[in-house]
Write a protein that holds these residues in place. Structure first.
Motif, PDB file in Angstrom:
ATOM      1  N   LYS A   1      31.658   1.083  -7.855  1.00 44.62           N
ATOM      2  CA  LYS A   1      31.007   1.226  -6.562  1.00 44.62           C
ATOM      3  C   LYS A   1      29.718   2.022  -6.750  1.00 44.62           C
ATOM      4  CE  LYS A   1      34.215  -0.627  -3.881  1.00 44.62           C
ATOM      5  NZ  LYS A   1      33.973  -1.800  -3.025  1.00 44.62           N
ATOM      6  N   VAL A   2      28.608   1.419  -6.342  1.00 44.58           N
ATOM      7  CA  VAL A   2      27.300   2.053  -6.490  1.00 44.58           C
ATOM      8  C   VAL A   2      26.654   2.140  -5.114  1.00 44.58           C
ATOM      9  CG1 VAL A   2      25.026   1.924  -7.555  1.00 44.58           C
ATOM     10  CG2 VAL A   2      27.037   1.164  -8.829  1.00 44.58           C
ATOM     11  N   THR A   3      26.272   3.344  -4.741  1.00 43.41           N
ATOM     12  CA  THR A   3      25.547   3.548  -3.480  1.00 43.41           C
ATOM     13  C   THR A   3      24.061   3.315  -3.720  1.00 43.41           C
ATOM     14  OG1 THR A   3      27.177   5.163  -2.745  1.00 43.41           O
ATOM     15  CG2 THR A   3      25.049   5.176  -1.627  1.00 43.41           C
ATOM     16  N   VAL A   4      23.489   2.429  -2.945  1.00 40.69           N
ATOM     17  CA  VAL A   4      22.084   2.040  -3.107  1.00 40.69           C
ATOM     18  C   VAL A   4      21.301   2.550  -1.908  1.00 40.69           C
ATOM     19  CG1 VAL A   4      20.466   0.137  -3.361  1.00 40.69           C
ATOM     20  CG2 VAL A   4      22.732   0.004  -4.431  1.00 40.69           C
ATOM     21  N   LEU A   5      20.238   3.294  -2.187  1.00 39.28           N
ATOM     22  CA  LEU A   5      19.305   3.758  -1.158  1.00 39.28           C
ATOM     23  C   LEU A   5      17.925   3.223  -1.521  1.00 39.28           C
ATOM     24  CD1 LEU A   5      18.606   5.503   1.327  1.00 39.28           C
ATOM     25  CD2 LEU A   5      18.251   7.423  -0.242  1.00 39.28           C
ATOM     26  N   ALA A   6      17.384   2.373  -0.678  1.00 38.72           N
ATOM     27  CA  ALA A   6      16.085   1.748  -0.941  1.00 38.72           C
ATOM     28  C   ALA A   6      15.220   1.873   0.302  1.00 38.72           C
ATOM     29  CB  ALA A   6      16.258   0.286  -1.333  1.00 38.72           C
ATOM     30  N   TYR A   7      13.978   2.270   0.104  1.00 35.72           N
ATOM     31  CA  TYR A   7      13.044   2.387   1.223  1.00 35.72           C
ATOM     32  C   TYR A   7      11.614   2.326   0.705  1.00 35.72           C
ATOM     33  CZ  TYR A   7      12.835   7.304  -0.254  1.00 35.72           C
ATOM     34  OH  TYR A   7      12.695   8.451  -0.993  1.00 35.72           O
ATOM     35  N   LEU A   8      10.720   1.969   1.599  1.00 38.25           N
ATOM     36  CA  LEU A   8       9.286   1.943   1.321  1.00 38.25           C
ATOM     37  C   LEU A   8       8.635   3.044   2.132  1.00 38.25           C
ATOM     38  CD1 LEU A   8       6.845   0.316   0.013  1.00 38.25           C
ATOM     39  CD2 LEU A   8       6.650  -0.817   2.220  1.00 38.25           C
ATOM     40  N   THR A   9       7.868   3.899   1.465  1.00 36.58           N
ATOM     41  CA  THR A   9       7.232   5.034   2.123  1.00 36.58           C
ATOM     42  C   THR A   9       5.746   5.051   1.783  1.00 36.58           C
ATOM     43  OG1 THR A   9       7.259   7.454   2.328  1.00 36.58           O
ATOM     44  CG2 THR A   9       7.818   6.546   0.182  1.00 36.58           C
ATOM     45  N   PRO A  10       4.889   5.523   2.696  1.00 36.06           N
ATOM     46  CA  PRO A  10       3.453   5.574   2.365  1.00 36.06           C
ATOM     47  C   PRO A  10       3.166   6.446   1.150  1.00 36.06           C
ATOM     48  CG  PRO A  10       3.800   5.854   4.723  1.00 36.06           C
ATOM     49  CD  PRO A  10       5.149   5.897   4.095  1.00 36.06           C
ATOM     50  N   CYS A  11       3.735   7.637   1.109  1.00 36.25           N
ATOM     51  CA  CYS A  11       3.539   8.557  -0.012  1.00 36.25           C
ATOM     52  C   CYS A  11       4.892   9.124  -0.417  1.00 36.25           C
ATOM     53  CB  CYS A  11       2.591   9.706   0.359  1.00 36.25           C
ATOM     54  SG  CYS A  11       0.958   9.170   0.920  1.00 36.25           S
TER      55      CYS A  11
ATOM     56  N   GLY B   1       0.789  -1.226   0.000  1.00 31.32           N
ATOM     57  CA  GLY B   1       0.000   0.000   0.000  1.00 31.32           C
ATOM     58  C   GLY B   1       0.817   1.269   0.000  1.00 31.32           C
ATOM     59  N   GLY B   2       2.125   1.174  -0.268  1.00 31.89           N
ATOM     60  CA  GLY B   2       2.968   2.364  -0.292  1.00 31.89           C
ATOM     61  C   GLY B   2       3.700   2.502  -1.607  1.00 31.89           C
ATOM     62  N   SER B   3       4.862   3.134  -1.574  1.00 33.31           N
ATOM     63  CA  SER B   3       5.690   3.348  -2.764  1.00 33.31           C
ATOM     64  C   SER B   3       7.107   2.902  -2.449  1.00 33.31           C
ATOM     65  CB  SER B   3       5.689   4.820  -3.184  1.00 33.31           C
ATOM     66  OG  SER B   3       4.388   5.251  -3.540  1.00 33.31           O
TER      67      SER B   3
ATOM     68  N   ARG C   1      -7.877   2.663   5.089  1.00 33.20           N
ATOM     69  CA  ARG C   1      -8.028   1.321   5.652  1.00 33.20           C
ATOM     70  C   ARG C   1      -9.234   0.626   5.040  1.00 33.20           C
ATOM     71  NH1 ARG C   1     -10.861  -1.141   9.838  1.00 33.20           N
ATOM     72  NH2 ARG C   1     -11.893   0.830  10.316  1.00 33.20           N
ATOM     73  N   ARG C   2      -9.040  -0.637   4.704  1.00 32.31           N
ATOM     74  CA  ARG C   2     -10.130  -1.509   4.284  1.00 32.31           C
ATOM     75  C   ARG C   2     -10.022  -2.776   5.116  1.00 32.31           C
ATOM     76  NH1 ARG C   2     -15.212  -2.501   3.236  1.00 32.31           N
ATOM     77  NH2 ARG C   2     -15.537  -4.342   1.944  1.00 32.31           N
ATOM     78  N   HIS C   3     -10.911  -2.875   6.117  1.00 32.73           N
ATOM     79  CA  HIS C   3     -10.820  -3.936   7.111  1.00 32.73           C
ATOM     80  C   HIS C   3      -9.435  -3.888   7.766  1.00 32.73           C
ATOM     81  CE1 HIS C   3     -14.303  -6.249   4.969  1.00 32.73           C
ATOM     82  NE2 HIS C   3     -14.694  -5.163   5.606  1.00 32.73           N
ATOM     83  N   GLY C   4      -8.619  -4.932   7.656  1.00 32.66           N
ATOM     84  CA  GLY C   4      -7.312  -4.907   8.294  1.00 32.66           C
ATOM     85  C   GLY C   4      -6.187  -4.476   7.389  1.00 32.66           C
ATOM     86  N   TYR C   5      -6.503  -4.110   6.145  1.00 34.52           N
ATOM     87  CA  TYR C   5      -5.470  -3.734   5.180  1.00 34.52           C
ATOM     88  C   TYR C   5      -5.322  -2.214   5.150  1.00 34.52           C
ATOM     89  CZ  TYR C   5      -2.965  -3.258   0.785  1.00 34.52           C
ATOM     90  OH  TYR C   5      -2.037  -2.932  -0.170  1.00 34.52           O
ATOM     91  N   LEU C   6      -4.067  -1.749   5.186  1.00 32.65           N
ATOM     92  CA  LEU C   6      -3.768  -0.321   5.183  1.00 32.65           C
ATOM     93  C   LEU C   6      -3.032   0.060   3.908  1.00 32.65           C
ATOM     94  CD1 LEU C   6      -2.523   0.088   8.874  1.00 32.65           C
ATOM     95  CD2 LEU C   6      -4.776   0.651   7.975  1.00 32.65           C
ATOM     96  N   TYR C   7      -3.411   1.195   3.335  1.00 35.37           N
ATOM     97  CA  TYR C   7      -2.749   1.732   2.155  1.00 35.37           C
ATOM     98  C   TYR C   7      -2.846   3.246   2.212  1.00 35.37           C
ATOM     99  CZ  TYR C   7      -7.565   1.987   0.409  1.00 35.37           C
ATOM    100  OH  TYR C   7      -8.907   2.253   0.256  1.00 35.37           O
ATOM    101  N   ALA C   8      -2.018   3.918   1.429  1.00 36.89           N
ATOM    102  CA  ALA C   8      -1.903   5.369   1.521  1.00 36.89           C
ATOM    103  C   ALA C   8      -2.275   6.020   0.195  1.00 36.89           C
ATOM    104  CB  ALA C   8      -0.483   5.776   1.919  1.00 36.89           C
TER     105      ALA C   8
END
Length: 732
Positions: free
Chosen positions: A449-459, A357-359, A473-480
């Motif tokens: 050499k490659v610098t890698v930045l990875a993350y999951l964010t809601p928006c 449910g994020g990016s 929210r839809r029941h127990g599932y969350l998304y943004a």
């Protein structure tokens, strides 16, 4: 074979007109393993009132994550991956209800999502209670047909099977091991029960929406036919369906063989990775000793091991920060060594079921000093389920049953970013490899050499300065999703096609705030006529309305002196109480009764606003009751005097009729003319009209009272008293 049917249902939801993703109603289902047929039952209905018209409902489907939709045709943020969703339209015309079926054969197991919405919202601001919107309801039910005893193919073991008839295809499955670089399917010895040459069709893989990469193979006669697949999905069951294309009464016998090519990963020692993780965590504790792990870029690097392996795996730690918020940390440091001999692989775990449910954001930064070849390029592929292991041959990042996302960095373009909107629930892989324009032999000994930045964010980017990230929210599932303002649009509020300029935003703020200064004439009239309580209420209303609208602005011209909810409540309370005290003042009641009604009405209005702040009866109820009291008092005064009350025609022509006209005009503007686009000037007109109507409607002071006429005191300490007796027969 034994088939079992299962039924899953969710409660119906009321649909909304679309303006942002929060208006789409989401349904979340889970398809079990070994499902051979999936049927959606979509039921749409509308109300029976005259306000209900023909309507088109759009329904989107997606496997693994909520569908990425764009009904408004706005722009997505740069570097974002956008693939159109699979959707259908359901029309509600003369029929009150519509039932639609959608069938999916051999669907992929796991999470499936359905999103439904109405067309684009008109943008009109409707006052709750003035109009009755038509209810449009939507419900999705899921039927699955599951095979309980699906045969299993063992790798490198030929297995004979029989297709009973064309109406009953054969379903088998095979488990794909981890680190499988390739898969080969072979079908042989195809004969019918009548000892004739047969024709069969083989479908490998499952159907996923919006895009399906199911592979098809048609085999004719007894000749062996085969299909080779690169990068099959790791650690998953792969479903294979064989159907006969011959006569209806003849069965078909086939022999199937599946083999895998498994690569041996080369990586730093697992023991050293474990020590690195423990020491990095211990270093954060107070008084802990210094880390004994190798420094970044000093991980053990065995060239002979790299040459004999097909990939180099880098350990990655998943760090959960919050809801739909994850950070990935590389144990050997942010810089990843990339060579041309074998791809470097990073595993990004997104298979918890709550990450879709994020990016997903990936940023690659090349260290230019680490590359000895100026023309060398680091190619990268981001893929789900299985990694891309041959980046030099597969530049489009395709695997056996999915399409990845390509990236590249070089000395001329050292940075690259990728944004995956609503990534599907699965293991995601980042593959990197050094490529040279003249062939791999040119850079066999080079390393980048490659610098890698990875993350999951809601928006992404928190929706920017002109958006608000909302957790849905839809029941127990969350998304943004992002709710945009000030005319901005798009998935992350980056589309400025209809955006308001800073000058327009300042103008809107000035109009909505300075228009409240029109209460100053009403306050002056109230003070001049000695209505001090009423003047206090108007001052309170002017103050909180000014600062509420200064805080309510969508753009950069915002000023909040206190909490937004407090300002909004005080503004609504002041507006309704101002109307209440004005009408009661016009009734010319006795002072004690008037002030009792002032206090009692204010308390009841405060309670009703706490229950429903935007309900129309919170304003109309006190107004109607106050009008009833005023009419009753006027009738009483008129009957007692035996002529019309108020008796002066000048009072009607120059004060009451203009005030009533202004009040009704203000109500019409407030209830029927306001939209999202014209709000800043229509609501300002509402402020001006209401304030002016109050100045006209306030009754005149008592004739025996002079404003601010303080009692005259004599030197002999005798006081000339003023007659405060209420004159009921005064001509007003």
């Amino acid at each position: 074979s034994l088939y079992v049917s299962e039924y899953f249902s969710q409660s119906a939801q009321k649909l909304s007109f679309y303006s942002w993703y929060g208006n789409a109603k989401l349904f979340h289902f889970h398809v079990p393993e070994d499902t051979v047929l999936l049927r959606w039952l979509l039921q749409a209905s509308r109300g029976k009132g005259p306000e209900c018209t023909s309507m088109e409902i759009t329904v989107h489907f997606r496997h693994g994550a909520p569908p990425v939709i764009n009904p408004l045709g706005t722009r997505f943020p740069a570097n974002a991956t956008v693939r159109p969703s699979y959707n259908i339209s359901i029309t509600l015309s003369s029929a009150v209800q519509n039932t639609t079926f959608v069938n999916v054969t051999t669907p992929a197991a796991g999470d499936w999502f359905i999103a439904a919405h109405l067309p684009e919202a008109a943008g009109r601001i409707e006052v709750k209670g003035f109009s009755t919107p038509c209810p449009y309801m939507f419900q999705a039910d899921m039927f699955v047909l599951r095979l309980t005893d699906m045969p299993v193919l063992e790798p490198d073991v030929p297995m004979p099977h029989t297709v009973v008839s064309p109406a009953k295809p054969l379903h088998v499955k095979v488990f794909v091991p981890k680190h499988a670089a390739g898969m080969r399917f072979q079908l042989s010895s195809c004969v019918t029960s009548e000892q004739r040459a047969c024709t069969v069709r083989v479908l490998l893989g499952s159907i996923t929406l919006p895009q399906s990469f199911q592979r098809s193979l048609t085999c004719t006669g007894s000749i062996n036919c085969s299909l080779a697949l690169d990068s099959p999905p790791w650690e998953k069951w792969l479903q294979i369906m064989v159907e006969s294309l011959g006569t209806a009464n003849a069965s078909v016998s086939v022999e199937m063989l599946v083999s895998f090519t498994v690569c041996r990963p080369g990586s730093a020692s697992s023991f050293l990775n474990f020590i690195s993780l423990n020491q990095s965590q211990a270093g954060a504790r107070p008084g802990a000793a210094g880390s004994l792990a190798p420094a970044a870029g000093e991980a053990p690097h065995n060239v002979s091991s790299q040459r004999s392996s097909c990939l180099q795996s880098q350990p990655v730690v998943r760090e959960d920060l919050d809801v739909v918020s994850v950070r990935y940390r590389l144990l050997n440091g942010p810089s990843v060594p990339v060579s041309s001999l074998a791809p470097t692989l990073l595993l990004l775990n997104l298979n918890t079921g709550m990450d879709s449910g994020g990016s997903l954001v990936l940023n690659l930064l090349l260290n230019k000093t680490s590359v000895s070849l100026a023309n060398a390029t680091v190619a990268a592929c981001v893929s789900a389920a299985s990694p891309v292991l041959s980046l030099n041959a597969t530049r489009n990042c395709s695997t056996a049953f999915s399409q990845g996302y390509p990236l590249s960095v070089s000395t001329s373009s050292a940075e690259a970013m990728l944004i995956v909107l609503y990534p599907q629930t699965d293991d995601w892989f980042l593959s990197l490899q050094l490529l040279c324009p003249r062939g791999q032999g040119e850079c066999s000994s080079a390393e980048a050499k490659v610098t890698v930045l990875a993350y999951l964010t809601p928006c992404f980017n928190d929706c920017g300065p002109y958006g608000q990230c909302s957790l849905l929210r839809r029941h127990g599932y969350l998304y943004a999703g992002c709710s945009c303002k000030a005319g901005w649009g798009g998935w992350s509020c980056t589309d400025d096609t209809k955006a308001q300029t800073v000058g327009t935003q300042n103008l809107a703020t000035l109009l909505l705030t300075l228009s409240n200064l029109m209460f100053l004439p009403a306050i002056a009239v109230a003070v001049y006529r000695f209505y001090l309580v009423e003047a206090s209420v108007y001052t309170y209303t002017m103050f909180f309305s000014t600062f509420y609208h200064a805080c309510d602005q969508p753009g950069v011209a915002v000023l909040c002196i206190m909490d937004y909810d407090t300002l909004q409540y005080c503004d609504f309370l002041g507006s309704v109480v101002a109307i209440w005290v004005t009408i009661l003042c016009m009734a010319r009641l006795k002072k004690i009764l008037k002030y009792v009604l002032f206090i009692l009405g204010t308390l009841l209005i405060a309670m009703s606003l706490q229950l429903d702040r935007r309900g129309v009866w919170n304003m109309m109820g006190p107004c109607l009751f106050a009008l009833f009291i005023m009419v009753t008092a006027w009738v009483h005064h008129g009957a007692k005097r035996r002529h019309c009350y108020p008796s002066s025609w000048k009072r009607w022509v120059f004060y009451l009729l203009p005030g009533i006209t202004l009040a009704f005009t203000a109500i019409s503007v407030y209830a029927f003319m306001e939209t999202n686009e014209n709000y800043y000037y229509t609501h300002s007109i509402w402020h001006v009209l209401v304030a002016c109507s109050v100045a006209f409607l306030l009754p005149p002071r008592d004739k025996h009272k002079k404003p601010w006429a303080w009692p005259q005191k004599l030197t002999c300490r005798y006081q000339i008293c003023q007659n405060d007796r209420e004159e009921l027969y005064a001509v007003t």
